[in-house]
Design a protein around this motif. Structure first.
Motif, short mmCIF file in Angstrom:
data_model
loop_
_atom_site.label_atom_id
_atom_site.label_comp_id
_atom_site.label_asym_id
_atom_site.label_seq_id
_atom_site.Cartn_x
_atom_site.Cartn_y
_atom_site.Cartn_z
N THR A 82 0.82 -1.22 0.00
CA THR A 82 0.00 0.00 0.00
C THR A 82 0.85 1.26 0.00
N ILE A 85 -5.88 -0.29 -4.02
CA ILE A 85 -4.59 -0.09 -4.67
C ILE A 85 -4.68 -0.42 -6.16
N ARG A 108 -4.44 2.37 -9.33
CA ARG A 108 -3.31 2.24 -10.25
C ARG A 108 -3.78 1.99 -11.67
N GLY A 141 -3.69 6.11 -1.74
CA GLY A 141 -3.40 5.24 -2.87
C GLY A 141 -1.92 4.87 -2.88
N PRO A 142 -1.50 4.07 -3.84
CA PRO A 142 -0.10 3.67 -3.89
C PRO A 142 0.81 4.84 -4.25
N GLY A 186 3.39 0.31 -3.94
CA GLY A 186 2.73 -0.32 -5.07
C GLY A 186 3.39 -1.58 -5.58
#
Length: 455
Positions: free
Chosen positions: A12, A190, A194, A225-226, A15
């Motif tokens: 996390t 994630i 992405r 987010g990543p 990525g």
């Protein structure tokens, strides 16, 4: 045809992916960051984007590459144009992050409504069309005949509508609410963030359509987010500020088409955000004559100088352990400056409560305001006001010396422009040739500055 899926584990933080769960990420070194995700064998980025032109580029020698200036779009917002590096580049992907309720959607919507002759598509996954209409009516003086509103979270449907409209600018609000059918995980995960970001980047590059992505931040202050999301986009802008204050700062964290040392300042009002072209006049109290604990510092944030007001309150400690509190300033650096005052200058502050505040709700990281911080602390401790016509700039070292700061000419000119009569600066060479009306007082140690300020 049914898309096959498989299970992998994704970090996390950065990525990175792994076929099985591991405790420590071998890429970023973080612990317990791997979560289980279901992904499709076919990535959305590998599919053809509707309406996009097929790219047929070939390798060529570096000497054969022709340079041409990037065409930039005027956003009708001087502060936003400055942070972007002179305007928005066609085909660029810009990520705007910030806390919930800070004004990200308001900034983007009022900018879009000011654009003339530019067809825009505003995709909202959080608000309905009626809510966006109410917000647009609240933004006084903002109206557009070429702004399309779409409340949709399915990425495939968004690309179909974009193919039909063919906008000159697209806004995604927010990237955490968008999902694709090729990933079985929920929106905001994630994998979804992405995959959707990579597909939107492909759409922006192949259609030469600039895209604004609005993203939330987590409790650590990083964009949710990543970490790979920030590597995908071309520009990362951080919209920050205190919700209890009226000022907002737009910082450039990453910019492939401009400098990251620029920042824009806005004032939050009931009818939207107003550009602040001269923040120094707004950040200074109109009249603080006779009030102790206030010192004016000439600081530089990004590439622009402005004067800020540092406020301090020093009182006798009620508890056994004195309190130390700083708002808008690094608390550890304030403790270091207090130790310098105690050790090098002989001022006893060990049994005093010290509170420090940067007026206006700003957070300043410029070390050149060190001299103003310790001057405000001593002004409150002695209950002696600093002359309101005096400002100062300088970094304080551990031995009590006042160290030189960069771009001293800009700081001096800003103080002169606002009517200050004297400025305390570090001892530097090459300042005798400056043609300024303000009195330049060079000091080498903190004791010299205190004698000039407090006698």
């Amino acid at each position: 045809m049914m898309v096959k899926t498989k299970t992998i584990y994704i970090c996390t933080y950065c990525g990175a992916d792994s076929p099985k769960w591991i405790g420590k990420c071998p890429v970023c070194g973080e612990w317990n960051t791997y979560v289980e995700e279901l992904i499709a064998n076919e990535s959305l980025a590998q599919r053809a984007i509707p309406g996009a032109k097929q790219n047929t580029t070939r390798p060529q020698l570096l000497r054969d590459v022709t340079l041409h200036e990037e065409a930039r779009l005027d956003m009708s917002d001087g502060e936003l144009n400055r942070v972007l590096g002179g305007g928005l580049v066609k085909g660029s992907l810009v990520l705007i992050g910030g806390e919930p309720g800070i004004g990200k959607s308001t900034l983007v919507l009022q900018t879009v409504l000011k654009l003339c002759g530019m067809k825009t598509l505003y995709v909202s996954g959080e608000e309905s069309s009626q809510q966006l209409k109410l917000r647009a009516e609240r933004l006084a003086g903002c109206d557009s005949e070429a702004c399309f509103i779409l409340s949709e979270t399915n990425l495939e449907q968004i690309f179909i509508h974009a193919q039909n409209i063919q906008p000159d600018l697209m806004i995604i609000d927010s990237i955490q609410t968008i999902f694709t059918k090729l990933a079985d995980s929920s929106p905001g995960s994630i994998t979804q963030v992405r995959e959707c970001s990579v597909a939107i980047l492909k759409y922006a590059k192949e259609t030469a359509t600039p895209v604004f992505l609005i993203g939330h931040i987590n409790k650590e202050g990083c964009i949710a987010g990543p970490k790979v999301l920030e590597h995908i986009v071309d520009t990362v802008l951080q919209f920050e500020g205190d919700q209890h204050y009226m000022y907002r700062i737009l910082r450039s964290i990453k910019n492939r088409f401009g400098s990251t040392s620029e920042l824009g300042i806005y004032e939050m009002r009931s009818d939207g955000l107003r550009e602040v072209s001269n923040p120094s006049e707004l950040l200074l109290t109109q009249n603080h004559e006779g009030l102790s604990g206030i010192a004016i510092a000439s600081a530089i944030e990004g590439a622009r100088p402005f004067l800020i007001e540092t406020q301090s309150l020093v009182s006798s400690a009620v508890y056994a352990t004195p309190q130390r509190s700083a708002t808008g300033f690094d608390l550890r650096r304030m403790n270091m400056l207090l130790a310098v005052l105690e050790k090098r200058a002989g001022f006893k502050l060990a049994q005093k409560d010290v509170f420090l505040n940067i007026a206006g709700g700003l957070r300043v990281n410029d070390p050149a305001i060190d001299l103003a911080v310790i001057s405000a602390v001593l002004s409150s401790s002695f209950d002696i006001a600093v002359d309101r016509h005096v400002c100062m700039t300088g970094e304080v070292g551990l031995s009590g010396e006042i160290r030189p700061v960069n771009r001293i000419e800009q700081r001096i000119q800003e103080a002169e422009k606002l009517g200050f009569k004297q400025i305390l600066i570090p001892r530097m060479k090459g300042l005798d040739d400056l043609n300024v009306r303000i009195q330049l007082t060079q000091v080498r140690k903190v004791e010299e500055a205190f004698k000039l300020l407090f006698g």
